[in-house]
Each structure stands twice: as structure tokens, then as C-alpha cells.
Design a protein around this motif. Structure first.
Motif, PDB file in Angstrom:
ATOM      1  N   ASN A 159       0.828  -1.203   0.000  1.00 34.57           N
ATOM      2  CA  ASN A 159       0.000   0.000   0.000  1.00 34.57           C
ATOM      3  C   ASN A 159       0.863   1.254   0.000  1.00 34.57           C
ATOM      4  OD1 ASN A 159      -2.347   1.376  -0.069  1.00 34.57           O
ATOM      5  ND2 ASN A 159      -2.958   0.959   2.011  1.00 34.57           N
ATOM      6  N   VAL A 160       1.996   1.212   0.738  1.00 38.19           N
ATOM      7  CA  VAL A 160       2.887   2.381   0.741  1.00 38.19           C
ATOM      8  C   VAL A 160       3.353   2.671  -0.688  1.00 38.19           C
ATOM      9  CG1 VAL A 160       5.127   3.230   1.497  1.00 38.19           C
ATOM     10  CG2 VAL A 160       3.650   2.066   3.105  1.00 38.19           C
ATOM     11  N   HIS A 161       3.794   1.621  -1.386  1.00 36.42           N
ATOM     12  CA  HIS A 161       4.251   1.819  -2.766  1.00 36.42           C
ATOM     13  C   HIS A 161       3.121   2.366  -3.635  1.00 36.42           C
ATOM     14  CE1 HIS A 161       7.585  -1.435  -2.296  1.00 36.42           C
ATOM     15  NE2 HIS A 161       7.629  -0.491  -1.391  1.00 36.42           N
ATOM     16  N   ILE A 164       2.185   6.082  -2.785  1.00 32.96           N
ATOM     17  CA  ILE A 164       3.190   7.068  -3.203  1.00 32.96           C
ATOM     18  C   ILE A 164       3.207   7.212  -4.722  1.00 32.96           C
ATOM     19  CG2 ILE A 164       5.654   7.558  -3.254  1.00 32.96           C
ATOM     20  CD1 ILE A 164       5.805   6.248  -0.486  1.00 32.96           C
TER      21      ILE A 164
ATOM     22  N   VAL B  28      10.019  11.034   1.718  1.00 31.09           N
ATOM     23  CA  VAL B  28       9.076  10.865   0.616  1.00 31.09           C
ATOM     24  C   VAL B  28       7.834  11.714   0.838  1.00 31.09           C
ATOM     25  CG1 VAL B  28       7.578   9.212  -0.535  1.00 31.09           C
ATOM     26  CG2 VAL B  28       9.900   8.581   0.005  1.00 31.09           C
ATOM     27  N   LEU B  32       6.440  14.665  -1.478  1.00 26.16           N
ATOM     28  CA  LEU B  32       5.082  14.747  -2.031  1.00 26.16           C
ATOM     29  C   LEU B  32       4.454  16.105  -1.721  1.00 26.16           C
ATOM     30  CD1 LEU B  32       3.731  11.199  -1.183  1.00 26.16           C
ATOM     31  CD2 LEU B  32       4.167  12.134  -3.440  1.00 26.16           C
ATOM     32  N   VAL B  86      -1.268   9.833   3.737  1.00 22.61           N
ATOM     33  CA  VAL B  86       0.034   9.201   3.540  1.00 22.61           C
ATOM     34  C   VAL B  86       0.873   9.289   4.817  1.00 22.61           C
ATOM     35  CG1 VAL B  86       1.432  11.071   2.562  1.00 22.61           C
ATOM     36  CG2 VAL B  86       1.746   8.798   1.747  1.00 22.61           C
ATOM     37  N   LEU B  89      -0.418   6.490   6.940  1.00 20.72           N
ATOM     38  CA  LEU B  89       0.027   5.221   6.356  1.00 20.72           C
ATOM     39  C   LEU B  89       1.499   4.982   6.656  1.00 20.72           C
ATOM     40  CD1 LEU B  89      -0.798   2.850   4.554  1.00 20.72           C
ATOM     41  CD2 LEU B  89       0.091   4.138   2.638  1.00 20.72           C
TER      42      LEU B  89
END
Lengths: 502, 121
Positions: A159-161, A164, B28, B32, B86, B89
Motif C-alpha cells: 500500500n505504501v508503494h 506514493i 518521501v 510529495l 500518507v 500510512l
């Protein structure tokens, strides 16, 4: 009915909101009954919409009464209504399967599922490229949460991949939209198709960059070659009903490429006509090859199914790259077949993995399955269809695509690669079948029963394949008309701009 | 004005892409965020930069295009929601995997040859 075109978006949205509120939110049984009945209603509405748009011409829904090209429009033409119906049918089956127990693994499965359906339907119906972005985000944020449904290390990692990658994709999408709005001065797809011919030379270069950036974004969603690495593991990690529903997600990317690069950057776009085609040809051929290699190399049935998704995307892209009516029509037929059958294959993989205990769906010797016969027959049908053997729909779809190559310079390439990819899939699938069903050691000790809901879901999805053959004439007539509507963009586009073009 | 604006968007985008390509989830996420800033500025500029332009018809002879502003607003809202998601997550991933690398673990580094390794062959 005047408001029919907005129902496929409104229905799942309202259903999702209601399922978050008290009388439904605290009982999973009530949620299941409600969700399934909503999906049944949605299938009916989508079928009605398809019939209306088929018989009475494109359904244009103008929100707020702002005449196009201003304001937001929904366009229910033959292509988009067909995709909406396809989504609803696939959604219904995935939902039925989930109701057998998978929806209890985490919270809010049904509302998220509905939001996802809403996003997908919206992406198909919208006639405005910025709204396409908005609906992409709706379906993506629902898919982020659905993908992690059930939890676990593997799911979190994938899910992270996935998140992103898609967030970067969304940024690129917005850059592309900014460029296109800055040069063309409109975001309504029909209006853009009209105006793109009149760009200056220096604006053409910018618009070309924008158009190709869009190809990158849609290629990421559709899993086109250099952007496909996320797909196999992500789909294999998702729980079965979610993976089945995700079978439509790559098709959203394929649909967007079809829509943008035949309506806006189509044959009538002047200097910008067909800018994507020189890229699509090699990428599609390579995607197909990589998919076939992936299918051969997969150690489990779920990964095989995920790699078959890549094979189908490659095949569809080849048909789009041909840029002719007959090829698009073939692609639409193949799209219906492949979406439903891939969905079924993911569900069957899950049935198998539940039955085989620790071996799951990996290709190793394990104990016999208790319901080996039913699962075996289902697997056999799904395998025949996805490989493209006669007499089922995969065969018809492939023949249509191969026929459409007639007279093209690339014919030899297409035939060779498509047929070799078919051969590779056949080898891989038959190896999978023999290992899973025949090379069993010992009697079964597994008392796992299969819920009737799961059987219904799988049978419904698989029955699509023979039905697509039996009613093949009617279906291809329809896809021919849809393709004609897409390619003869001038009359189509003018119909979408009532009074907007003075 | 245009040159400075374009330069800023370019720098933000470059930094954003560089950070997105890093290995740890925190960088990351920052990448973003930078990318979404760049996108917002870029979208805003797609209606051309103009000083003192009225957005309402009939108020002035010079108009600025109101649509990019609406687009930016939508993009900001969506970008904000996505960043929040995110971040959560990334925290969940840190808890599940026990590492904040995007792959869940550090990749195996190719071992550097030390002086003694070279000597031994």
C-alpha cells in the motif's frame, strides 16, 4: 428519464453515506443486505442508461444548468455507459463474494466499496477532464483504504508503494491539466477537441507535452510497461473481492487513454493528431511480452492472475494503437471479457487458497481439496477463457483484435506477440492447474466450507464468458457503434456543445 | 515576475522529485508535499499572471481568469487529504514493518572492500 445519467454516481455515494449512519452502521447484516440491494439497483440503472443512450443518442447531463463548455457535464455515450454497466456487474459479484465473510476483516468495507464504485463510475461518465482528475482521486482514496483492508505486513508494504506512486501520478496529472488549460483554454473534453486544431506553433509544443504527460499518468493507472512494476504484487496482496474489483481499475486507465487520445488528440487534431501512437506501439508490445514472462514466472495463482492483467492491458493497448474503428470495437469486446474473467480468476484463487491450508495458492504439492470438483471446473473455464482458447469469449476477443490488424505495417508484430503471449499463458496456466488439482498428496483434512454466496459470485462472473459468445453478434454490433461514435468525433463533439460555440 | 515564478515552480518540482526518490518514508512525504505546492503554483499560473485583474465581470477592463483559482482550491483540498492519509500510512508502515524504509527494510548494501579484504584476495 432526464436525471438518469447522474444516478450511477449518486446512488453509491448516498448508499455509502447511509451506511456510515446509525441504523446501518452498527450491524454488518443490515449493511450487507443494503449494499447488495443497492448494487442490484445500480446494475438495473446502468442497464437502463445504456439502453437509453443506445436508442436515444448520447445522454448529456448538465449540472447546475451551466451551458457547456462552462460548468460540469456528464456524458453518457455508448462507450461510457457500457463501462458503467461493466463496473456495476463486476462490483455486484465482488460484493456478493465479500458478503461471505471477507467484509468483517476490517472496518467500513461496504462504504469504502461504494465510494470506489462511485469514483469509477464518475471517471467513466464525466465529460470534463478536470473532473476526471477529481473522480480519479475519489476512486484512488477509496482504493488505498480497501487495499489495506484486513491488515497485515504485506498489505501495508504494498500500500505504501501504491499510494506514493499514485500521489506522484496525481501531481503529474495536474501539471498536464495546467499545461492544457494554459494553451487550449478549456477543460471540457468536447470543447478541447474543437479548439486543439487552432493552436499556434509554440502552443502546439506545449500542448503536446501536456498530452504526453497525460499518457504517462494513464499509463501508470493502466500499468503500461515502464510503469507496471507496482501491479502484480499489489493485486496479489489485496484481499480477493478487492482484487476482483481492481480488475476494473486498470481499465479506467485504458478508457482514459482511449477517450483523451482519440477524442482530443485524435485524427482531427491537426498538427497534434495521434501524438501518442508512436509511443503506444512499442510500449504495448513490450507490456504484452513482459506480462507473458511474468505469467510464466509466477509462483502462485494470484500472481499469475495479476500478470494476466498486464497481458490484457498490453493487448488492449495494441488495439488502441491501431487507431481504427474495427480495432477499437475489438478492444471494447475484449475489455468486457477480460475484466469479468480476471475478476473471476482472483476469486477462484482465493477459493483455492482457503481450501489448501498452508500451501495457499502457491504451486506446491498439498493435500486434496474438499470441493476440488467445483473449483476445478470453475478454474478450467476461467483458464480457457483468459488464455483465449475456443469456444469461449477470450478466443473471440483475440480473433477480433487480430482481424483488425489487416493491412497495417505492424501486422506481423501484433500476430506474433499476441499469439506467443497466449502460448506462454497457456503453458503457465496448465502447469498451475496440474499442480493444484492433480498433484495432491494425502486426503483432505480441511473442513473449510464454501459459502453459497461465493459460489454465486464466481458462477455469475464466469457465465459472462459464454454469454459474450452466445450474444456475440449483438455485443459486437454495439461495440462497433460505440467505436464509430468515438472515432467520428466531429458530429459527436458538436452534439455535446449546445450553444457553447458562438 | 514570470521568470521568478517559473524558477520557483521548477525548484520546488525538482526538490520534490528528488525527495520522493529517497528511501525513507519521511523524506518521501516531504517530497510529495513539495510536489503538491509546485502543482498548485503551476495551476495558478495556467491562467496567466496578472496584477490587479478583476475576477468579476463588469468591474474593470482587465480581467483575471477565475477558473485556475477554483482548480487550485480543489487541488489543495485533495492534496491536503492525501498528505494526511500518507502520513498515517507511513506511521502504520513504521509500526508494522519495524522500519521506516519504503520497502520495509534496508536493502542489502554491497559490502565495500576494506584494505584487509584486498590484501587477502
Amino acid at each position: 428519464m432526464q436525471h438518469l445519467a447522474i444516478f450511477p454516481i449518486l446512488l453509491p455515494m448516498l448508499a455509502a453515506v447511509f451506511m456510515l449512519l446509525p441504523p446501518l452502521s452498527n450491524s454488518i447484516t443490515r449493511q450487507r443486505i443494503f449494499a447488495v440491494s443497492i448494487m442490484l439497483l445500480l446494475v438495473t440503472v446502468s442497464a437502463l442508461l445504456l439502453l437509453t443512450s443506445h436508442q436515444q443518442g448520447t445522454q448529456l447531463y448538465i449540472l447546475g444548468g451551466w451551458q457547456p463548455p462552462f460548468g460540469i457535464t456528464l456524458v453518457g455515450d455508448r462507450l461510457s455507459t457500457m463501462m458503467v454497466l461493466l463496473t456495476s456487474v463486476l462490483g455486484l459479484c465482488a460484493q456478493l463474494y465479500a458478503c461471505a465473510g471477507e467484509d468483517k476483516d476490517g472496518m467500513y468495507f461496504h462504504p469504502l466499496f461504494m465510494f470506489q464504485i462511485m469514483g469509477v463510475n464518475g471517471a467513466f461518465l464525466t465529460g470534463d477532464i478536470f473532473n476526471l482528475f477529481v473522480f480519479f482521486e475519489v476512486l484512488l482514496i477509496a482504493s488505498y483504504a480497501l487495499l489495506i483492508h484486513g491488515g497485515g505486513k504485506q498489505k501495508t508494504k504494498m500500500n505504501v508503494h501504491y499510494v506514493i506512486l499514485n500521489l506522484v501520478g496525481s501531481s503529474i496529472f495536474l501539471f498536464a491539466l495546467g499545461i492544457l488549460y494554459g494553451t487550449i483554454g478549456s477543460l471540457n473534453i468536447a470543447d478541447m477537441a474543437n479548439k486543439i486544431r487552432f493552436l499556434d506553433e509554440h502552443e502546439q509544443a506545449l500542448a503536446k507535452a501536456g498530452g504526453l504527460l497525460l499518457l504517462v499518468v494513464f499509463g501508470l493507472k493502466a500499468a503500461l510497461l515502464p510503469l507496471h512494476f507496482w501491479l502484480p504484487k499489489t493485486y496479489a496482496a489485496a484481499s480477493a473481492p478487492v482484487a476482483a474489483l481492481f480488475a476494473i481499475m486498470t481499465k479506467v486507465g485504458v478508457y482514459s487513454i482511449l477517450r483523451v487520445h482519440t477524442t482530443i488528440f485524435g485524427e482531427d487534431a491537426g498538427a497534434l493528431a495521434s501524438i501518442a501512437i508512436p509511443w503506444l506501439w512499442p510500449l504495448a508490445l513490450l507490456t504484452l511480452t513482459m506480462g507473458a514472462i511474468g505469467v510464466l514466472a509466477s509462483p502462485s495463482l494470484r500472481l499469475t492472475a495479476a500478470n494476466l492483467v498486464i497481458v490484457s492491458v498490453g493487448t488492449l493497448m495494441l488495439a488502441i494503437a491501431m487507431q481504427r474503428e474495427s480495432a477499437t470495437s475489438a478492444a471494447l469486446y475484449y475489455m468486457m471479457h477480460t475484466t469479468l474473467v480476471t475478476g473471476a480468476l482472483f476469486l477462484i484463487a482465493d477459493l483455492i487458497s482457503k481450501q489448501r491450508g498452508k500451501a495457499e495458492d502457491r504451486y506446491v504439492i498439498a493435500r486434496k481439496m474438499r470441493y476440488g470438483k467445483f473449483i476445478g471446473i470453475a478454474f478450467f473455464i476461467a483458464a480457457l477463457t483468459s488464455v483465449g482458447m475456443p469456444p469461449l469469449s477470450g478466443f473471440v476477443g483475440k480473433i477480433l483484435i487480430l482481424q483488425a490488424t489487416q493491412g497495417l505495417a505492424e501486422t506481423a508484430w501484433v500476430w506474433a506477440v499476441v499469439l506467443l503471449a497466449g502460448l506462454a499463458s497457456m503453458v503457465a496456466i496448465s502447469r498451475a492447474g496440474t499442480t493444484i488439482f492433480w498433484r495432491a498428496a494425502g486426503e483432505n483434512t480441511n473442513n473449510e466450507k464454501i459459502s453459497p454466496l461465493k459460489i454465486i459470485a464466481v458462477v455469475l462472473l464466469l457465465s459472462a464468458s459464454p454469454l459474450l459468445v452466445v450474444f456475440g453478434g449483438a455485443v459486437t454490433d454495439y461495440t462497433n457503434l460505440a467505436a464509430a461514435q468515438l472515432h467520428n468525433s466531429v458530429p459527436t463533439v458538436t452534439a455535446l456543445l449546445p450553444g457553447g460555440n458562438e | 515576475m514570470e521568470a521568478i515564478y517559473a524558477f520557483c515552480v521548477g525548484v520546488l518540482t525538482t526538490c520534490g522529485f528528488f525527495l520522493v526518490l529517497r528511501g525513507r518514508t519521511f523524506t518521501v512525504v516531504i517530497g510529495l508535499t513539495l510536489l503538491s505546492y509546485a502543482v498548485n503554483l503551476f495551476l495558478f499560473a495556467s491562467g496567466r499572471l496578472k496584477l490587479n485583474g478583476a475576477a468579476v465581470l463588469g468591474k474593470s477592463a482587465e480581467y483575471s481568469d477565475p477558473l485556475p483559482q477554483a482548480l487550485v482550491l480543489t487541488a489543495i483540498v485533495i492534496g491536503f487529504a492525501m498528505t494526511a492519509f500518507v502520513v498515517i500510512l507511513a506511521m502504520r508502515s513504521r509500526a508494522d514493518q519495524g522500519d521506516d524504509h519504503v520497502d520495509g527494510q534496508m536493502p542489502d548494501q554491497p559490502r565495500r572492500l576494506s584494505v584487509s579484504d584486498k590484501r587477502n584476495g
